[in-house]
Each structure stands twice: as structure tokens, then as C-alpha cells.
Design an enzyme around this catalytic site. Structure first.
Site, mmCIF file in Angstrom:
data_model
loop_
_atom_site.group_PDB
_atom_site.id
_atom_site.type_symbol
_atom_site.label_atom_id
_atom_site.label_comp_id
_atom_site.label_asym_id
_atom_site.label_seq_id
_atom_site.Cartn_x
_atom_site.Cartn_y
_atom_site.Cartn_z
ATOM 1 N N GLY A 111 27.694 -15.414 26.442
ATOM 2 C CA GLY A 111 28.155 -16.358 25.417
ATOM 3 C C GLY A 111 29.470 -15.926 24.781
ATOM 4 O O GLY A 111 30.229 -16.767 24.287
ATOM 5 N N GLU A 114 32.032 -17.174 27.053
ATOM 6 C CA GLU A 114 32.019 -18.638 26.927
ATOM 7 C C GLU A 114 32.679 -19.086 25.626
ATOM 8 O O GLU A 114 33.378 -20.105 25.586
ATOM 9 C CB GLU A 114 30.573 -19.136 27.021
ATOM 10 C CG GLU A 114 30.010 -18.919 28.418
ATOM 11 C CD GLU A 114 28.510 -19.141 28.507
ATOM 12 O OE1 GLU A 114 27.762 -18.501 27.731
ATOM 13 O OE2 GLU A 114 28.082 -19.961 29.338
HETATM 14 C C1 HXC Z 1 21.502 -8.557 21.201
HETATM 15 C C2 HXC Z 1 22.868 -6.776 21.662
HETATM 16 C C3 HXC Z 1 23.548 -7.532 22.645
HETATM 17 C C4 HXC Z 1 23.132 -8.879 22.853
HETATM 18 C C5 HXC Z 1 24.401 -5.556 22.580
HETATM 19 N N1 HXC Z 1 23.426 -5.567 21.656
HETATM 20 N N2 HXC Z 1 24.496 -6.744 23.198
HETATM 21 N N3 HXC Z 1 21.859 -7.297 20.959
HETATM 22 N N4 HXC Z 1 22.116 -9.342 22.108
HETATM 23 N N5 HXC Z 1 23.721 -9.670 23.746
HETATM 24 C C6 HXC Z 1 23.032 -4.462 20.782
HETATM 25 C C7 HXC Z 1 22.281 -3.404 21.535
HETATM 26 O O1 HXC Z 1 20.922 -3.774 21.669
HETATM 27 C C8 HXC Z 1 22.456 -2.209 20.649
HETATM 28 O O2 HXC Z 1 21.580 -2.328 19.549
HETATM 29 C C9 HXC Z 1 23.884 -2.399 20.115
HETATM 30 O O3 HXC Z 1 24.171 -3.800 20.279
HETATM 31 C C10 HXC Z 1 24.895 -1.600 20.889
HETATM 32 O O4 HXC Z 1 24.754 -1.901 22.261
HETATM 33 P P1 HXC Z 1 24.499 -0.760 23.387
HETATM 34 O O5 HXC Z 1 23.870 -1.428 24.529
HETATM 35 O O6 HXC Z 1 23.803 0.414 22.802
HETATM 36 O O7 HXC Z 1 26.017 -0.358 23.714
HETATM 37 P P2 HXC Z 1 26.610 0.145 25.101
HETATM 38 O O8 HXC Z 1 25.675 1.134 25.750
HETATM 39 O O9 HXC Z 1 27.989 0.573 24.798
HETATM 40 O O10 HXC Z 1 26.628 -1.139 26.059
HETATM 41 C C11 HXC Z 1 27.442 -2.248 25.733
HETATM 42 C C12 HXC Z 1 27.043 -3.448 26.623
HETATM 43 C C13 HXC Z 1 25.522 -3.697 26.482
HETATM 44 C C14 HXC Z 1 27.411 -3.168 28.074
HETATM 45 C C15 HXC Z 1 27.871 -4.654 26.138
HETATM 46 O O11 HXC Z 1 25.206 -3.771 25.090
HETATM 47 C C16 HXC Z 1 25.066 -4.964 27.125
HETATM 48 O O12 HXC Z 1 24.919 -5.038 28.340
HETATM 49 N N6 HXC Z 1 24.744 -5.981 26.317
HETATM 50 C C17 HXC Z 1 24.195 -7.240 26.776
HETATM 51 C C18 HXC Z 1 25.243 -8.067 27.463
HETATM 52 C C19 HXC Z 1 24.645 -9.369 27.985
HETATM 53 O O13 HXC Z 1 23.756 -9.370 28.819
HETATM 54 N N7 HXC Z 1 25.145 -10.491 27.473
HETATM 55 C C20 HXC Z 1 24.702 -11.798 27.907
HETATM 56 C C21 HXC Z 1 23.621 -12.280 27.007
HETATM 57 S S1 HXC Z 1 22.930 -13.779 27.595
HETATM 58 P P3 HXC Z 1 20.730 -1.050 19.040
HETATM 59 O O14 HXC Z 1 19.916 -1.644 17.918
HETATM 60 O O15 HXC Z 1 19.967 -0.568 20.191
HETATM 61 O O16 HXC Z 1 21.790 -0.095 18.578
HETATM 62 C C22 HXC Z 1 23.997 -14.954 27.091
HETATM 63 C C23 HXC Z 1 23.593 -16.360 27.414
HETATM 64 C C24 HXC Z 1 24.540 -17.341 26.845
HETATM 65 O O17 HXC Z 1 24.988 -14.703 26.504
HETATM 66 C C25 HXC Z 1 24.097 -18.714 27.214
HETATM 67 C C26 HXC Z 1 23.657 -19.581 26.152
HETATM 68 C C27 HXC Z 1 23.051 -19.013 24.940
#
Ligand code: HXC
Length: 260
Positions: A111, A114
Site C-alpha cells: 500500500g 500504491e
Molecule cells: C504492520 C508493520 C508493517 C506493516 C512493518 N511493521 N511493516 N506493521 N504492517 N505493513 C512493523 C513491524 O511489525 C515492526 O513492529 C516495525 O514495523 C519495524 O519493522 P521490522 O520488520 O522490525 O523492520 P525491518 O526488519 O527493518 O524490516 C522492514 C521491512 C519489514 C522489510 C519493511 O517490516 C516488512 O517486510 N514489512 C511488511 C511489508 C509488507 O509486506 N507490506 C505489504 C503489506 S500488504 P514491531 O512492533 O515488531 O517493532 C499491503 C496490501 C495493500 O500493503 C492492499 C490494500 C490494503
């Protein structure tokens, strides 16, 4: 003011530019329903304000936005997704007439990518990482990723990113045509603000018409777009700004727009 009432964003203005900063550092600016509501409300307020000519949307150095909030999304059912239309609110942002610049540093994933693509230009720090990693979560992009990314960078690269979930760096994103400019991270906000100020200094109705016409190129077929452009072009001659802009050129001075 209304500006201090937001929980998840910071809102300010710099002369004719509205600036919205995502501010959920604990979750890398993950987009939950509060962010959606607040960001759309703030952008709509700027859009209604004639003294604002461009909007910059940005995040932190580490993340523009790491996607929709997975914690919020994890438990919802098919029925709730539909009835709640939980991504539907974002469409209002994409429809605004005021040009939006996404200033992207760090992660712009799912997102977040996006959201950047709902803006009219993306200026990226050299640290920016774009991706649509939804496939890794067992879903697909839902806020325009399969459509806007494909139109922006073509099928070959869009398939690569969307099916593998890999990230693309700033250089690759610029080469692919997703990003307008890449700048050193330290210069990102300055570059975005300067660009926004340039846009905001133009004739506002001309900017709206130019943006709308380019958007038509994205949304329709060529013949329709050319018809739209010609009509919009002719309509510009009803504006005082056209008289002023052309007179200023002929008189070798700077135009003073917005007085008709
Ligand atoms: C909720 C999130 C998050 C997310 C990160 N965090 N991304 N929380 N939703 N999308 C939180 C983590 O849980 C963590 O919380 C804190 O932010 C720091 O993230 P880390 O993972 O510890 O950091 P790092 O190891 O540096 O990794 C960074 C990252 C990873 C590679 C960006 O966080 C990641 O892969 N995030 C998810 C990316 C993703 O899949 N996005 C797409 C989402 S689906 P804590 O509490 O543990 O510290 C989407 C669908 C859209 O977007 C369509 C319509 C809605």
C-alpha cells in the site's frame, strides 16, 4: 487548528505547498484505517484551499510506508473486506485536482508503493525501495498496484515485482519509469518542496487542466485523450491567466497569474 487533531500524520504548509508527513514510526508508517481517514481528510482540505497549489506527501528516512497495516488486516473476513470496503476510501485521494508529489525515502511497499503511485510524481531518495510484496502474505495488491504499476513500468517488470514480491531500488525504479527523479537522501525533502513550489507558482487552472489531461492518457485510449486535450486546450483561452501568461512573454516580464 484542525492540523493538530491528527494522530498518525503531521500536516503543515510552506507558502503555497501543503505538506503531509506520515507519522507512525513504530510501524514504519503502515497504513491503517486511521492513516487513510486522516491523510485523505488533510489532502481534501488542502485541495479545497485555493492558496495551495501542490501537496507533498512524505514519510520518514527509513520508510515512506511499509504497506497496509498487516496487524489490522490479518483478522478480517471476506464479508468484512467487502462490506467495510476497507481500501475504498483511498480513491478520494487519487481523484483530487491538486498535484501531489510523493517524496519517498526507504520502504515504499505494498500500500505504500500504491500510495506513492496515487501521487502525480514520485521523487525518490537513493535509499528508496519499492515493491508489491503482497504475494508473500497470500494476497495481492488492493490499492491499485496491479493496475498503476503495470501502466507505469509495463507488464514485464510489473509481473516480476508482483509475482516475486521482490524490492526494486531507486535507480531501477527510475529506469523503469516509476520515479521522476532520484536524489541523495539528504536532499529529498528540499527537492520535493522546491518542485512543488515551482508547480504552485503556475496558473492554477492551467495546472489542473494539464494534470487532468495527462491523467486521461493514463485512463483512456489515445483518440479519446486527444479529443480531451484539444477541448481543454481551447478552454484555456477563456482564462485571464492565458492572456497574462502570453502578454508577459511578449513584454519580456514574469507573469502574475490568478487575477481574473
Ligand atoms: C504492520 C508493520 C508493517 C506493516 C512493518 N511493521 N511493516 N506493521 N504492517 N505493513 C512493523 C513491524 O511489525 C515492526 O513492529 C516495525 O514495523 C519495524 O519493522 P521490522 O520488520 O522490525 O523492520 P525491518 O526488519 O527493518 O524490516 C522492514 C521491512 C519489514 C522489510 C519493511 O517490516 C516488512 O517486510 N514489512 C511488511 C511489508 C509488507 O509486506 N507490506 C505489504 C503489506 S500488504 P514491531 O512492533 O515488531 O517493532 C499491503 C496490501 C495493500 O500493503 C492492499 C490494500 C490494503
Amino acid at each position: 487548528s484542525v492540523e493538530s487533531d491528527y494522530e498518525t500524520i503531521l500536516v503543515r504548509r510552506e507558502e503555497r505547498v501543503g505538506v503531509i508527513t506520515l507519522n507512525r514510526p513504530e510501524a514504519l508508517n503502515a497504513l491503517n484505517t486511521t492513516v487513510a481517514r486522516e491523510l485523505v481528510a488533510a489532502a481534501e482540505e488542502f485541495d479545497r484551499d485555493e492558496s495551495i497549489g501542490a501537496i507533498v506527501i512524505t514519510g520518514s528516512e527509513r520508510a515512506f510506508a511499509a504497506g497496509a497495516d498487516i496487524a489490522e488486516m490479518a483478522g478480517i473476513s471476506f464479508r468484512e473486506a467487502h462490506l467495510g470496503d476497507f481500501v475504498g476510501g483511498w480513491a478520494a485521494l487519487a481523484r483530487l485536482r491538486t498535484p501531489r508529489i510523493a517524496a519517498v525515502s526507504g520502504y515504499a511497499l505494498g500500500g505504500g508503493c500504491e500510495l506513492a503511485m496515487m501521487c502525480d510524481l514520485i521523487i525518490a531518495a537513493d535509499t528508496a525501495k519499492f515493491g508489491q510484496p503482497e504475494i508473500n502474505l497470500g494476497v495481492i495488491p488492493g490499492m491499485g498496484g496491479t493496475q498503476r504499476l503495470t501502466r507505469a513500468i509495463g507488464k514485464a517488470k510489473a509481473m516480476d515485482l508482483i509475482l516475486t514480491g521482490r524490492m526494486m531500488g531507486a535507480e531501477e525504479a527510475e529506469r523503469a519509469g516509476l520515479v521522476s527523479r532520484v536524489v541523495p537522501a539528504a536532499a529529498l525533502l528540499d527537492e520535493a518542496l522546491k518542485t512543488a513550489a515551482v508547480i504552485a507558482s503556475k496558473s492554477l487552472p492551467s495546472v489542473y487542466a494539464a494534470k487532468e489531461a495527462v491523467d486521461v492518457a493514463f485512463e483512456t485510449v489515445l483518440a479519446e485523450g486527444l479529443r480531451f486535450e484539444k477541448r481543454a486546450f481551447y478552454s484555456m483561452f477563456a482564462l485571464g491567466d492565458q492572456k497574462e501568461g502570453m502578454a508577459a512573454f511578449l513584454e519580456k516580464r514574469k507573469p502574475d497569474f490568478g487575477n481574473d
